[in-house]
Enzyme design. Structure first.
Site, PDB file in Angstrom:
ATOM      1  N   LYS A 198       0.844  -1.148   0.112  1.00 23.54           N
ATOM      2  CA  LYS A 198       0.191  -0.064  -0.113  1.00 23.54           C
ATOM      3  C   LYS A 198       0.862   1.302  -0.135  1.00 23.54           C
ATOM      4  O   LYS A 198       0.578   2.100  -0.790  1.00 23.54           O
ATOM      5  CB  LYS A 198      -0.962  -0.024   1.207  1.00 23.54           C
ATOM      6  CG  LYS A 198      -1.909  -0.953   1.132  1.00 23.54           C
ATOM      7  CD  LYS A 198      -2.974  -0.825   2.208  1.00 23.54           C
ATOM      8  CE  LYS A 198      -4.007  -1.923   2.174  1.00 23.54           C
ATOM      9  NZ  LYS A 198      -5.221  -1.765   3.093  1.00 23.54           N
TER      10      LYS A 198
ATOM     11  N   HIS B 156       1.537  16.753 -13.311  1.00 23.91           N
ATOM     12  CA  HIS B 156       1.529  18.358 -13.020  1.00 23.91           C
ATOM     13  C   HIS B 156       2.720  19.001 -13.261  1.00 23.91           C
ATOM     14  O   HIS B 156       2.638  20.150 -14.022  1.00 23.91           O
ATOM     15  CB  HIS B 156       1.269  18.516 -11.495  1.00 23.91           C
ATOM     16  CG  HIS B 156       0.071  18.517 -11.051  1.00 23.91           C
ATOM     17  ND1 HIS B 156      -0.513  16.996 -10.629  1.00 23.91           N
ATOM     18  CD2 HIS B 156      -1.067  19.086 -10.764  1.00 23.91           C
ATOM     19  CE1 HIS B 156      -1.728  17.157 -10.411  1.00 23.91           C
ATOM     20  NE2 HIS B 156      -2.372  18.400 -10.224  1.00 23.91           N
TER      21      HIS B 156
END
Length: 509
Positions: free
Chosen positions: A404, A419
């Protein structure tokens, strides 16, 4: 008389205790009621989405059910769309919140008056030109033709590749080779067709910044849409072949077209729809987008442009950098609010209304966040859903649930890289400020300011760090922009696009 007064004392004591217990009691009732309503909405939406076909037959054993749960989640296990309004639309019905909106309008009026008065004093006349807007949105015909080619290619190529693959998959004797072949064609289209083509046009035609933003953001949006369409429909075809179904579940082209315009990045054959279109609401939202655009123009004219040209010619020093960052906080925060309001609220709601798209949860109450983990989930729900279902969950499906932390790190890295890619192409230089803020400070704050932080002080800390981050972004990117204007290079190499010019520009002045 004394007896009556004595009887009143315990009653007053009980009343005081009741008033003390009232906030805790109401908070508990509110939490249980919210959980009940959310559970009821989720269950009803799940029943609506699975009414056409049962997910598991009644004869399934527990072992088979457990095995099915370990497989890749079908669309029914993904995002559930329900009819709901945007949060700001609900909040603006409260007069106190609407007053804050009026305060921002009043601030825009002050910016306009300030600009007009200063121009009148300097020029002796009213100057109503918008040279900055004309410049940043220049070469619009090239932008429109590029968008039209991107959109037409996204309509035809992914859909036809999927149809050709799906129609011949059942009868094919080499299913793996067939899947690899069409998968490579789709990947080639995503990387070369949608990936390289628009970027090449934006750079070769020297499009101005806002025009580049339109092209590159549409490029990213269409890439994500095409991936969602393939990702959601391929498991359905595989399941139908496994069940030896006589029909292949291929969506209609009209459903795919609706998805390309719908304000979501998660594909479904059908979405909850409103019964009618409120054209007055659409006009209001587009007017607010236009107003936000002029708002941003006056912010740059009054707060950004006056300080950066002179600052870029000074010798780099720590004092100047600190002053620049703190002077950039106000315009940075205002730009953040405008981007949120204009795009995530007004623009998406306008298209949702025209398409009768009923699920308007494009964002949540990110301003109440006490942790960066919650902020990342609630700031832009549209993109977060795509990253969660197609990056984070698929990563765990492929590598296992033990990784995870690695899945979260990979999602952060991909998001930061995209971005930074958008800003690098749009500004014409690579200055990885946002990438460093995302991968370094953003990742650290995500673990430090986690969901266990609940007190109001953590909301204050979150806002403080957000303000500082916006100041850093506006300051450093603006300094680099003006440094490249004042210190141009005759024959720049690829490395010159990667080297920060603002660090050495003062030496050439």
């Amino acid at each position: 008389m004394r007896k009556c007064r004595g009887d009143l004392r315990p009653r007053g004591h009980f009343k005081t205790q009741a008033m003390q217990l009232k906030p805790a009691f109401m908070k508990e009732v509110d939490s249980h009621f919210t959980e009940f309503v959310n559970s009821l909405v989720a269950k009803s939406a799940l029943l609506d989405s699975s009414s056409s076909a049962s997910l598991f037959p009644a004869s399934c054993s527990e072992k088979e059910l457990h095995k099915a749960k370990t497989l890749r989640a079908p669309p029914e296990h993904g995002k559930i769309f329900t009819a709901r309004r945007s949060l700001l639309d609900e909040l603006f019905e409260v007069s106190h919140i609407r007053t804050i909106y009026h305060m921002f309008i009043a601030l825009l009026i002050v910016f306009i008056l300030s600009t007009l008065l200063v121009d009148f004093i300097d020029e002796g006349r009213l100057v109503l030109g918008f040279d900055l807007l004309v410049f940043v949105f220049g070469k619009f015909p090239v932008v429109f033709c590029t968008w039209l080619c991107m959109f037409c290619a996204t309509v035809t190529v992914p859909y036809n590749l999927f149809v050709w693959w799906a129609q011949g998959y059942y009868s094919s004797s080499h299913r793996v080779i067939r899947s690899l072949f069409y998968g490579m064609l789709f990947t080639l289209f995503q990387t070369a067709g949608l990936g390289f083509g628009p970027t090449y046009i934006a750079v070769s035609y020297a499009l101005p910044p806002a025009s580049r933003f339109i092209v590159i953001l549409e490029q990213v949006r269409l890439v994500m849409k095409a991936h969602s369409f393939i990702r959601e429909n391929v498991p359905r075809v595989l399941a139908s072949v496994k069940d030896k179904s006589s029909t292949v579940p291929i969506p209609r082209i009209s459903q795919y077209l609706y998805f390309l315009f719908a304000p979501t990045l998660i594909y479904r054959d059908n979405y909850p729809r409103n019964p009618m279109i409120r054209w007055g609401y659409v006009a209001t939202k587009f007017a607010q987008v236009l107003g936000s655009l002029f708002y941003a123009y006056y912010i740059f004219v009054r707060l950004c442009i006056p300080q950066f040209p002179n600052g870029s010619q000074e010798t780099f020093n720590l004092r100047g950098l600190v002053l620049c960052i703190f002077n950039s906080i106000l315009p940075g925060v205002l730009i953040l609010f405008l981007v949120f309001f204009a795009f995530l609220h007004c623009w998406l709601n306008a298209f949702a209304e025209m398409l009768r798209f009923a699920d308007r949860m494009f964002y949540k109450d990110w301003w109440n966040s006490t942790s960066y983990a919650n902020y990342y989930r609630t700031w832009n729900v549209v993109v977060h859903d795509w990253l969660y279902y197609y990056a984070y969950r698929d990563f765990l499906w492929f590598f296992g649930k033990k990784f995870k932390a690695a899945a979260m790190l990979s999602v952060f890295t991909v998001s930061a890289a995209v971005h930074e890619y958008v800003l690098s192409i749009c500004f014409g230089y690579c200055y990885p400020v946002l990438f460093c803020l995302f991968t370094c400070f953003g990742m650290v704050f995500n673990f430090i300011l986690n969901d266990r932080r609940k007190g109001p002080i953590w909301n204050v800390i979150m806002w403080t760090s957000l303000f500082l981050g916006q100041g850093v972004i506006i300051c450093l990117y603006s300094q680099e922009w003006y440094a490249r204007q004042y210190c141009p290079m005759e024959n720049p190499t690829f490395l010159d696009y990667l080297k920060p010019r603002s660090w050495s520009c003062h030496m050439k002045m």
